[in-house]
Write a protein that holds these residues in place. Structure first.
Motif, PDB file in Angstrom:
ATOM      1  N   UNK A  24     -98.382  21.042  61.068  1.00 17.39           N
ATOM      2  CA  UNK A  24     -98.682  20.321  59.817  1.00 17.39           C
ATOM      3  C   UNK A  24     -98.662  21.216  58.576  1.00 17.39           C
ATOM      4  N   UNK A  25     -98.015  22.379  58.652  1.00 20.99           N
ATOM      5  CA  UNK A  25     -97.926  23.241  57.474  1.00 20.99           C
ATOM      6  C   UNK A  25     -96.647  22.944  56.698  1.00 20.99           C
ATOM      7  N   UNK A  26     -96.762  23.063  55.407  1.00 24.38           N
ATOM      8  CA  UNK A  26     -95.616  22.936  54.513  1.00 24.38           C
ATOM      9  C   UNK A  26     -95.576  24.141  53.573  1.00 24.38           C
ATOM     10  N   UNK A  27     -94.414  24.297  52.938  1.00 22.06           N
ATOM     11  CA  UNK A  27     -94.185  25.447  52.054  1.00 22.06           C
ATOM     12  C   UNK A  27     -93.915  24.944  50.639  1.00 22.06           C
ATOM     13  N   UNK A  28     -94.503  25.620  49.650  1.00 20.32           N
ATOM     14  CA  UNK A  28     -94.191  25.291  48.261  1.00 20.32           C
ATOM     15  C   UNK A  28     -94.098  26.568  47.452  1.00 20.32           C
TER      16      UNK A  28
ATOM     17  N   UNK B  79     -94.629  40.213  41.255  1.00 18.76           N
ATOM     18  CA  UNK B  79     -94.613  39.719  42.616  1.00 18.76           C
ATOM     19  C   UNK B  79     -93.982  38.322  42.678  1.00 18.76           C
ATOM     20  N   UNK B  80     -93.444  37.990  43.835  1.00 14.75           N
ATOM     21  CA  UNK B  80     -92.845  36.691  44.092  1.00 14.75           C
ATOM     22  C   UNK B  80     -93.731  35.987  45.128  1.00 14.75           C
ATOM     23  N   UNK B  81     -94.232  34.806  44.779  1.00 11.25           N
ATOM     24  CA  UNK B  81     -95.296  34.178  45.558  1.00 11.25           C
ATOM     25  C   UNK B  81     -94.822  32.820  46.079  1.00 11.25           C
ATOM     26  N   UNK B  82     -95.222  32.504  47.331  1.00 13.48           N
ATOM     27  CA  UNK B  82     -95.075  31.160  47.878  1.00 13.48           C
ATOM     28  C   UNK B  82     -96.386  30.803  48.578  1.00 13.48           C
ATOM     29  N   UNK B  83     -96.589  29.525  48.812  1.00 13.41           N
ATOM     30  CA  UNK B  83     -97.867  29.065  49.367  1.00 13.41           C
ATOM     31  C   UNK B  83     -97.626  28.199  50.591  1.00 13.41           C
ATOM     32  N   UNK B  84     -98.548  28.296  51.571  1.00 14.87           N
ATOM     33  CA  UNK B  84     -98.565  27.431  52.740  1.00 14.87           C
ATOM     34  C   UNK B  84     -99.773  26.501  52.617  1.00 14.87           C
ATOM     35  N   UNK B  85     -99.588  25.201  52.884  1.00 15.36           N
ATOM     36  CA  UNK B  85    -100.687  24.253  52.797  1.00 15.36           C
ATOM     37  C   UNK B  85    -100.562  23.236  53.933  1.00 15.36           C
ATOM     38  N   UNK B  86    -101.651  22.552  54.212  1.00 13.70           N
ATOM     39  CA  UNK B  86    -101.694  21.576  55.293  1.00 13.70           C
ATOM     40  C   UNK B  86    -101.429  20.188  54.743  1.00 13.70           C
ATOM     41  N   UNK B  87    -100.520  19.459  55.389  1.00 16.52           N
ATOM     42  CA  UNK B  87    -100.156  18.130  54.892  1.00 16.52           C
ATOM     43  C   UNK B  87    -101.292  17.124  55.059  1.00 16.52           C
TER      44      UNK B  87
ATOM     45  N   UNK C  40    -104.323  17.859  54.281  1.00 15.60           N
ATOM     46  CA  UNK C  40    -105.323  18.308  53.300  1.00 15.60           C
ATOM     47  C   UNK C  40    -106.488  19.056  53.947  1.00 15.60           C
ATOM     48  N   UNK C  41    -106.268  19.666  55.092  1.00 16.13           N
ATOM     49  CA  UNK C  41    -107.286  20.509  55.724  1.00 16.13           C
ATOM     50  C   UNK C  41    -107.197  21.927  55.173  1.00 16.13           C
ATOM     51  N   UNK C  42    -108.270  22.686  55.384  1.00 13.79           N
ATOM     52  CA  UNK C  42    -108.251  24.087  54.984  1.00 13.79           C
ATOM     53  C   UNK C  42    -107.257  24.853  55.843  1.00 13.79           C
ATOM     54  N   UNK C  43    -106.483  25.690  55.190  1.00 11.53           N
ATOM     55  CA  UNK C  43    -105.490  26.485  55.919  1.00 11.53           C
ATOM     56  C   UNK C  43    -106.108  27.767  56.457  1.00 11.53           C
ATOM     57  N   UNK C  44    -106.900  28.429  55.624  1.00 10.88           N
ATOM     58  CA  UNK C  44    -107.469  29.732  56.002  1.00 10.88           C
ATOM     59  C   UNK C  44    -108.890  29.784  55.462  1.00 10.88           C
ATOM     60  N   UNK C  45    -109.857  29.830  56.391  1.00 11.68           N
ATOM     61  CA  UNK C  45    -111.276  29.823  56.015  1.00 11.68           C
ATOM     62  C   UNK C  45    -111.553  28.621  55.116  1.00 11.68           C
ATOM     63  N   UNK C  46    -112.059  28.857  53.910  1.00 10.86           N
ATOM     64  CA  UNK C  46    -112.346  27.733  53.014  1.00 10.86           C
ATOM     65  C   UNK C  46    -111.292  27.562  51.940  1.00 10.86           C
ATOM     66  N   UNK C  47    -110.074  28.015  52.217  1.00 11.83           N
ATOM     67  CA  UNK C  47    -108.970  27.898  51.258  1.00 11.83           C
ATOM     68  C   UNK C  47    -108.035  26.763  51.679  1.00 11.83           C
TER      69      UNK C  47
END
Length: 819
Positions: free
Chosen positions: A566-570, A580-588, A590-597
């Motif tokens: 259930x991870x997506x990339x943006x 720096x060049x940044x990308x993010x991983x998030x849960x579709x 809407x759950x926390x991906x890492x700890x409280x993030x």
């Protein structure tokens, strides 16, 4: 002179300066010389005039010496002077020499007492002098006068430092006897750049102006405030003597009489006076030249070897010879073709370990950026089901269909295929930009011939645009071919009956590939707050099912393991001033991906790494976030309440997914081949075979090879520099350094000289003019430890191999320590 067999060394350096003077500052060679440093009215100019025995230096109040004067004294039978800026003229009248110095100074600095670091070169031939090379520098001042800039003190100290920081420069520190020697600015500056005292010679002037009952005996005997090379006392003409035109020869006799008759100095009269100072400087400079000559020879040889190839090319080019022009044109086009092909195809001759070559960048577009663009283009599951639902219902119309309509499948597939045009056109544009960039990189080498460069650039870029147009037409043809016939008999197409079985096989393959490592590398977790440790760099490992990170590449201390379900990339927009060049991983969900993030922001250092990680995440099944489309026209998506319609939608969805995977594979395979054929290979063929013919067809073959003014000047400078370096090496080769030398005196305790240091400035303390900066920081001595000598003084190790001090850089004025 005290150094038999070495009398020609100082004239040798003068000849080297002459040989290298024609090439300006392009030869970074610091030849041995003596810099005369002291405060205003310390008597520097009088000392130099006593050496020559003539009045020739400008005089007056305030700053008189406003440009460095490189004074070369040469023993000769006749007496005359000559300037480097007007070699053809010999000055026999020394009043004219003074006027020429004043005029040349005003030419650069004007008449408002400003200064300039550009030196004036003056050579004086005379039977009265010994061979010497000295640099007369502006006197150290603290208060600006007239129209002088507020930071005049800084400018003067900066100029002095430019000379005395060089290891090949001896320092003649001139201090008047009627001032406190411990506060001598000249000795402080010398101490900053020469803490061991190996290059500093002290000169005490105005001994005849000391108060009655006082003398400088202990100083001149080097007992009170010692220097390693000691002090030499001189007596110059007074202002009254100068105004009265007192002859310098008479002044020198008076100086000798003063030392012989003075009770404090008579016992060392043979080691005092202008004549003795001149002999000592001659000897010290000669020894210094002898010591530095091998390094000078080595530097000259290195510079000569570095420019041999360029000189060979320039030497063979004759601007007025038509045959040479044609040959150079042919060679230039051939070199352009070879360089372009090396950048595209790769080469093992000169491998760039800093930047990717054009071929490597195009390869990255082929296999990383283009597949990523294709995945971004795909519709999400929810939207696809809705489109299929509407297609089926619109085909049936008012009737209820009993079978799954083929027309719905074809309509959805053709719509998906048509959407491929955008990513494919972007693909063509990206490769076209890389080709243009590569061409400019190669054409820059033709800057010597502006006309040739301009025409070549026009022809090549025009051809790139034409090939881009052909490539777009071919892309449209490929897509139209796919739209013309939907081949449901393709061997990789699952069909209606095999859909479920194929899905089961895919699930088994995915499960078996769970532990396969896809990518490893360093990434920074950039969205962790400062209170929780801040952004940190970790070693990441991506597999088909998880993303794990460790403390380092040894992979012993695992920090976290993140499942990819259930991870997506943006993409994350680059912040201002960030590298720096940044990308993010998030849960579709809407759950926390890492700890409280809610998301995990990962940063890498280059666009290449960013593209690589995106492509690897795609391979692992982590797809980019898709932009949702506002569907106000069709209203909110409807729930599928009809089980038959739901089965039909699911069937067509599986078929569309299966068929589009075939299309994607085909496009990903054909697009790079099409671009290689129509763009890359065509450009290589054009440059190697057609470019020269089109250049000739212009009918301006002679004008194409006209050199630019800058190139003509550069070619002449290179050839002159090459001749100068060969002449300089020839001059050095004529000298034998197998001769005796005077050893350097033992070290003394010179801690009584306080370095010129400053404290940080306070904002409320700035008033008007700037204050002189501190001297450059010298690297600490790492040689043998200090030992104690028999006389109780600290004996410092020799620093013959100490690295040269750095020239100070301009910094904001600072307030000095209060005395």
């Amino acid at each position: 002179m005290g150094n038999p067999g070495m009398e020609e060394l100082i004239p040798l350096v003068n000849r080297l300066q002459d040989a290298l003077s024609n090439v300006g500052h392009s030869c970074s060679l610091h030849l041995p010389q003596i810099a005369v440093v002291g405060g205003q009215s310390a008597g520097k100019s009088s000392v130099l005039e006593n050496f020559v025995g003539r009045d020739f230096l400008p005089r007056g109040s305030g700053i008189v010496t406003r440009r460095p004067l490189i004074l070369q004294l040469l023993t000769a039978d006749t007496e005359y002077g000559e300037f480097l800026h007007c070699k053809e003229k010999k000055f026999t009248d020394f009043d004219e020499i003074r006027e020429e110095i004043e005029a040349e100074t005003r030419r650069l600095t004007g008449s408002n007492k400003t200064i300039s670091p550009v030196p004036i070169n003056l050579r004086i031939h005379s039977p009265q002098v010994l061979n010497l090379t000295l640099v007369d520098l502006p006197g150290i001042t603290k208060v600006p006068v007239g129209n002088q800039p507020a930071d005049i003190e800084y400018q003067i100290r900066d100029m002095i430092m430019q000379f005395i920081c060089k290891e090949n420069c001896l320092i003649l520190a001139v201090t008047p006897a009627n001032m406190d020697l411990a506060n001598s600015d000249a000795l402080k500056l010398a101490k900053d750049v020469d803490p061991q005292g190996q290059r500093t010679i002290g000169v005490i002037t105005k001994l005849d102006l000391m108060d009655a009952g006082t003398d400088a005996r202990e100083i001149l005997e080097n007992r009170l405030l010692p220097l390693r090379r000691g002090y030499i006392g001189v007596v110059n003409r007074s202002q009254k003597d100068i105004e009265g035109k007192k002859d310098i020869k008479a002044a020198l006799l008076a100086e000798q009489k003063f030392f012989l008759s003075h009770p404090a100095y008579r016992h060392m009269a043979d080691r005092m006076g202008t004549s003795y100072l001149q002999r000592v400087l001659n000897q010290q400079l000669t020894n210094h030249i002898r010591d530095t000559l091998p390094a000078v020879r080595s530097l000259l040889q290195d510079q000569l070897l570095a420019m041999n190839r360029e000189v060979e090319e320039y030497g063979q080019f004759s601007p007025d010879n038509p045959a040479h022009r044609t040959k150079t044109l042919l060679q230039s086009v051939q070199r352009l073709s070879v360089d372009f092909e090396k950048l595209i195809e790769g080469s093992g001759d000169e491998v760039d370990t800093v930047n990717l070559s054009a071929g490597a960048r195009i390869n990255r577009i082929f296999h990383e950026r283009f597949p990523y663009e294709l995945v971004k283009m795909e519709s999400d599951e929810k939207k696809l089901r809705q489109e299929i639902n509407y297609a089926i219902r619109n085909i049936h119309g008012v009737r209820t269909g009993l079978f799954t309509p083929n027309m719905a499948f074809e309509a959805i597939v053709k719509k998906q295929i048509s959407r491929l045009k955008g990513p494919c056109f972007n693909f063509v544009d990206m490769v076209g930009q890389e080709l243009t960039r590569t061409v400019y990189q190669c054409i820059n080498k033709l800057s010597s011939f502006p006309k040739l460069r301009g025409e070549t650039e026009r022809l090549v870029t025009t051809t790139i645009r034409e090939q881009e147009s052909k490539c777009r037409d071919q892309v449209l043809l490929l897509i139209d071919i796919q739209l013309a016939y939907v081949n449901t008999k393709h061997e990789d197409f699952i069909g209606f009956t095999n859909a479920q079985r194929t899905n089961n096989q895919n699930n088994q393959k995915t499960a078996s590939a769970g532990n396969q490592v896809i990518r490893k590398g360093w990434l920074t977790i950039s969205n962790i707050g400062i209170m929780k440790g801040g952004a940190k760099e970790y070693w990441f490992i991506l597999t088909a099912e998880t993303l794990s990170w460790y403390k380092d590449e040894e992979e012993k201390e695992k920090k976290y393991m993140l499942p990819l379900d259930n991870l997506k990339l943006r993409d994350v927009e680059k912040s201002f001033m960030s590298r720096e060049f940044v990308f993010a991983l998030f849960n579709t969900e809407l759950r926390n991906v890492y700890k409280d993030y809610k998301s995990l922001d990962l940063a890498c250092s280059s666009q290449e790494q960013l593209d690589g990680w995106k492509a690897s995440l795609l391979q692992a099944g982590v797809y980019p976030e898709r932009v949702t489309v506002d569907e106000q026209e069709n209203g909110a998506p409807e729930n599928l309440s009809d089980p038959q319609l739901e089965r039909q939608v699911e069937t067509i969805r599986s078929l569309v997914e299966s068929y589009m995977s075939i299309i994607y594979k085909t496009i990903k395979d054909l697009m790079p081949k099409t671009i290689m054929h129509l763009m890359v290979n065509s450009m290589k063929e054009f440059i190697s075979s057609e470019l020269l013919a089109q250049l000739y067809a212009l009918g301006e073959g002679a004008a194409l090879m006209d050199e630019s003014a800058e190139q003509q000047q550069h070619r002449q400078e290179v050839l002159l520099k090459h001749v100068a370096l060969k002449e300089a090496l020839s001059v050095i080769g004529q000298i034998s350094t197998s001769t005796c030398t005077t050893p350097l005196p033992p070290p003394v305790d010179s801690s009584w000289i306080q370095p010129s240091s400053v404290v940080p400035q306070r904002a409320s303390s700035r008033r008007g003019r700037g204050i002189a900066p501190s001297a450059p920081h010298l690297p600490p001595h790492t040689g043998p430890t200090a030992s104690s000598s028999t006389d109780g003084l600290t004996k410092l190790p020799s620093q013959a191999h100490r690295p040269p001090p750095s020239v100070p850089r301009r910094s904001p004025p600072a307030i000095p320590h209060a005395k």
